[in-house]
Design a protein around this motif. Structure first.
Motif, mmCIF file in Angstrom:
data_model
loop_
_atom_site.group_PDB
_atom_site.id
_atom_site.type_symbol
_atom_site.label_atom_id
_atom_site.label_comp_id
_atom_site.label_asym_id
_atom_site.label_seq_id
_atom_site.Cartn_x
_atom_site.Cartn_y
_atom_site.Cartn_z
ATOM 1 N N PHE A 272 7.879 -1.840 -7.803
ATOM 2 C CA PHE A 272 6.525 -2.210 -7.383
ATOM 3 C C PHE A 272 5.762 -2.765 -8.582
ATOM 4 O O PHE A 272 5.118 -3.809 -8.510
ATOM 5 N N VAL B 246 4.077 -6.478 -8.912
ATOM 6 C CA VAL B 246 2.625 -6.651 -9.006
ATOM 7 C C VAL B 246 2.256 -7.411 -10.288
ATOM 8 O O VAL B 246 1.459 -8.362 -10.256
ATOM 9 N N ARG C 144 5.428 -6.787 1.851
ATOM 10 C CA ARG C 144 6.114 -5.523 2.171
ATOM 11 C C ARG C 144 5.453 -4.342 1.463
ATOM 12 O O ARG C 144 5.561 -3.212 1.923
ATOM 13 N N PHE C 145 4.706 -4.610 0.380
ATOM 14 C CA PHE C 145 4.042 -3.515 -0.339
ATOM 15 C C PHE C 145 2.794 -3.002 0.377
ATOM 16 O O PHE C 145 2.192 -2.027 -0.061
ATOM 17 N N ASP D 81 2.764 1.304 2.496
ATOM 18 C CA ASP D 81 2.974 2.673 1.994
ATOM 19 C C ASP D 81 2.634 3.605 3.172
ATOM 20 O O ASP D 81 2.414 3.141 4.296
ATOM 21 N N SER E 244 9.939 2.084 4.635
ATOM 22 C CA SER E 244 9.026 3.217 4.444
ATOM 23 C C SER E 244 9.747 4.511 4.854
ATOM 24 O O SER E 244 9.847 4.847 6.025
ATOM 25 N N ASP F 252 15.500 -2.529 2.472
ATOM 26 C CA ASP F 252 14.680 -3.734 2.568
ATOM 27 C C ASP F 252 15.537 -4.779 3.280
ATOM 28 O O ASP F 252 16.489 -5.304 2.713
ATOM 29 N N LEU G 203 -3.809 -2.116 -0.228
ATOM 30 C CA LEU G 203 -2.856 -2.521 -1.270
ATOM 31 C C LEU G 203 -3.436 -2.242 -2.664
ATOM 32 O O LEU G 203 -2.728 -1.789 -3.567
ATOM 33 N N ARG H 116 -3.346 1.408 -3.373
ATOM 34 C CA ARG H 116 -1.979 1.794 -3.739
ATOM 35 C C ARG H 116 -1.679 1.419 -5.190
ATOM 36 O O ARG H 116 -1.078 2.207 -5.934
ATOM 37 N N GLU I 187 -0.623 4.214 -7.798
ATOM 38 C CA GLU I 187 0.762 4.260 -8.268
ATOM 39 C C GLU I 187 0.958 3.600 -9.629
ATOM 40 O O GLU I 187 1.903 3.930 -10.335
ATOM 41 N N THR J 158 -1.780 -12.098 0.084
ATOM 42 C CA THR J 158 -1.030 -10.891 0.463
ATOM 43 C C THR J 158 -0.087 -11.103 1.651
ATOM 44 O O THR J 158 0.883 -10.368 1.796
#
Ligand code: AVJ
Length: 322
Positions: free
Chosen positions: A18, A22, A36-37, A40, A113, A139, A222, A225, A229, A281
Motif C-alpha cells: 500500500f 501511495v 482497489r485501496f 479496507d 478484503s 487480487d 481512502l 486509511r 496505516e 481514485t
C-alpha cells in the motif's frame, strides 16, 4: 464440534505494498491512487451502503435482471458447474443465483478484503450446506491460480463478475482481464458478467454524487486509511469528493480534490497540493451492448446471450470460451 465451513486460501501478494503504491501515485504529475485501496474494512462497509442508495441503480437493477434471466442462465450453465466469483465482496448476488440455480456444485469467492471475504463465504456456506465453498483471498487484477475443482459431478467453471466492476478497468485492462478469465475457467468454461450501460449524464452523475454523501465518504475514506496505516496527516476537511461523467471517454471519473494549497506528509515524504488539484481514485466505464460484445470477442469469448432491464440501465452478458 466446530467444522470449518469454508476452505480459505490466502494468495494476497505481500510485495504489492500500500505504501509503495501511495507514494508512487502521489509523485505523478496527475496524482492517482488505485481504486482497489478504497476497500479496507470500513470502505467495504461503505460500498455495501452505496449499493442500497436510491440513486445507485446498478445493484438492484442487476439483481432484477439476474432474477428474470435465471432460467435462461441455468439452461446455459447446465449442471455440475463451479462458480468462481471475482471481487465477491459481501456475496449478496451469488446468494440469489445459488437459490435460483439448483445445479451449482461449488462456489469460489475471490476477494482482496480478507475478513470481509471470510465472513461472506461463511454466510454462504451456512445457507447452502450442500455447496462446497473455497474462499480465495487474492487480487484478481493480477494472475492467480485456482485449486483444482474436486466436486462430484464437476462439469465446468463459470466465472461470475457482477456489479460492473469491470468498469473500473481501462478498456485495454478490461480486455486483459477477460482474457485472463478465459484462462482461469479453462476449455469449455463460461463467464457471466454485469456491465453498466451508457445513459443520460444526470442519471449517471446522481449515482456517484448521492444526496446522503455516502459515496463522498467512501472516496474520502481512502485518506483516512492512508492517515491510519501510513502515518499520514491528510485533514479530510481540506478535501472534497468529485465525480462527473466524461461522455467522450464513456466513463465516470472520481477524484479527491484539494480545497486549498497545502502540504501533506505520508510516511515521511512531503507532497504539495494546490487548491483545486485532484487525486484520481476511480474510473467507472460504461458500455453499450455492442461495445461490450465486441470487447469480449476480442478477448476470445463468444457472447451467447445478454439481458437488460426495461429502462436499459444495466446489462448482463453470458460468454463462452471460443
Ligand atoms: C464497484 C466499480 C462497480 O463503479 O459503480 C460506486 C464502485 N464507486 N460508487 C462503480 C463505485 C463509487 C462501483 N464498482
Amino acid at each position: 464440534m466446530f467444522q470449518p465451513l469454508v476452505q480459505f486460501h490466502d494468495l494476497a501478494h505481500p510485495e504489492e505494498s500500500f505504501e509503495a503504491a501511495v507514494l508512487a501515485g502521489l509523485s505523478r504529475p496527475q496524482k492517482s491512487i488505485p481504486c482497489r485501496f478504497l476497500y479496507d474494512e470500513h470502505g467495504s462497509q461503505l460500498f455495501d451502503q452505496i449499493c442500497r442508495l436510491p440513486e445507485y441503480y446498478p445493484t438492484r437493477t442487476e439483481l432484477g435482471i439476474l432474477e428474470a434471466a435465471a432460467p435462461a442462465i441455468a439452461a446455459l450453465m447446465g449442471p455440475g458447474i463451479q462458480l468462481v466469483e471475482l471481487g465477491s465482496g459481501s456475496s449478496h448476488k451469488i446468494r440469489l443465483l445459488l437459490d435460483l440455480l439448483k445445479e451449482v456444485r461449488g462456489y469460489v469467492p475471490v476477494d482482496i478484503s480478507s475478513e470481509h471475504l471470510r465472513r461472506a463465504a461463511e454466510a454462504v456456506a451456512r445457507d447452502h450446506p450442500a455447496i462446497p465453498v473455497t474462499a480465495i483471498c487474492a487480487d484478481y487484477t493480477v494472475d492467480f491460480d485456482l485449486p483444482p475443482a474436486l466436486e462430484d459431478g464437476f462439469t465446468k467453471r463459470v466465472a461470475f463478475f457482477p456489479g460492473s466492476t469491470i468498469g473500473n478497468l481501462e478498456p485495454d485492462e478490461a480486455l486483459a482481464l477477460l482474457r485472463r478469465c478465459g484462462r482461469l475457467v479453462g476449455r469449455g468454461g463460461d463467464m457471466l458478467v454485469g456491465v453498466d450501460r451508457k445513459k443520460a449524464k444526470p442519471v449517471l452523475e446522481a449515482a456517484y454524487n448521492d444526496a446522503q454523501g455516502v459515496t463522498a465518504e467512501f472516496n474520502l475514506n481512502l485518506l483516512t486509511r492512508i492517515d491510519r496505516e501510513l502515518g499520514a496527516d491528510f485533514d479530510l476537511a481540506r478535501f472534497a469528493h468529485l465525480a462527473f461523467y466524461n461522455e467522450a471517454e464513456g466513463r465516470i471519473e472520481i477524484y479527491i480534490e484539494s480545497r486549498i494549497d497545502q502540504l501533506v506528509h505520508v510516511a515521511g515524504h512531503g507532497f504539495r497540493l494546490s487548491a483545486g488539484e485532484r487525486i484520481h481514485t476511480e474510473y467507472s466505464y460504461k458500455y453499450g451492448i455492442d461495445d461490450f460484445r465486441c470487447l469480449s470477442r476480442r478477448a476470445g469469448w463468444a457472447p451467447l446471450a445478454h439481458w437488460s432491464d426495461a429502462e436499459e440501465l444495466f446489462s448482463v452478458h453470458y460468454l463462452r470460451r471460443a
